[in-house]
Design a protein around this motif. Structure first.
Motif: not given
Length: 237
Positions: A124-133
């Motif tokens: 998910x593109x939104x997960x790129x900025x998160x700590x878990x991908x």
């Protein structure tokens, strides 16, 4: 000398990228990002759904963000796989020999390979900025099998009914197996990003061999043989 040279070159093939990858690289995500690192893991291996054998693999990887929703990942791995094999008896009917047949049992095959997997990692593109991908892995792998060994027990069968057992024999059977294999890959992985910029990855994937690895199809050995592997790997950048 030729075998030693071939094994030395194969070792260099794995060691060279490891020297670079051990430095770690890149915690950035998204399109245009580049990461590289090392990975190691254990494998559960079968051939034609016979008994399972535990193996391992290790090497380096490079991951490129082709799109915000997809990374393209390539690897170079040294792997030891194989499986336990079914028992079989080889008879010598019609041959002038003191042995009527030989029964091979407690068989297991160990295959040493260099693997080059190439995969698309969907996310998910939104997960790129998160700590878990989390990612879905789809791809293929080419394997060069440079050494195959079989360990087994032998029972010699004599015409007079007598039997003799020779145990725990190790035989180089490389010439009986194809040197190349192509595998389909499917699996999942999870990247864990730290505040310090490092990335730790846990992946689980299934490798399905698409080519018969048995070079000489013998009726008493069950004919064509197709390997499969479930790999659980840990990686870091």
């Amino acid at each position: 000398m030729k075998k030693k040279t071939k094994h030395f070159l194969l070792s260099c093939l794995v060691a060279a990228p490891l020297t670079l990858f051990a430095q770690g690289g890149g915690a950035d995500y998204g399109q245009g990002s580049l990461r590289y690192g090392v990975k190691v893991g254990s494998t559960l291996n079968q051939i034609n759904n016979a008994g399972m054998l535990v193996g391992f693999n290790g090497g380096g990887f490079v991951s490129y963000g082709a799109l915000d929703i997809m990374d393209v990942q390539g690897e170079i791995l040294y792997a030891v796989s194989g499986a336990s094999q079914d028992d079989y008896t080889k008879y010598y009917d019609g041959f002038e020999t003191t042995v009527e047949g030989i029964r091979f049992f407690n068989r297991s095959v160990s295959i040493q390979s260099i693997k080059v997997p190439v995969m698309a990692a969907l996310k998910f593109a939104s997960s790129n900025s998160g700590s878990v991908v989390p990612k879905l892995l789809i791809g293929a792998s080419y394997s060069y099998n440079f050494a195959v060994f079989e360990r087994h027990d032998k029972e010699y069968l004599f015409p007079n009914g007598e039997k003799s057992i020779v145990g725990n024999r190790l035989e180089n059977v490389t010439s009986s197996y194809e040197s190349s294999q192509v595998e389909a890959i499917g699996g999942v992985s999870i990247d864990f990003k730290t505040e310090g910029g490092r990335v730790f990855t846990l992946d689980m994937r299934y490798h399905l061999g698409l080519l018969n690895i048995q070079k000489f199809e013998r009726p008493y050995e069950g004919g064509a043989q197709f390997p499969s592997t479930l790999a659980i790997n840990f990686a870091t950048t």
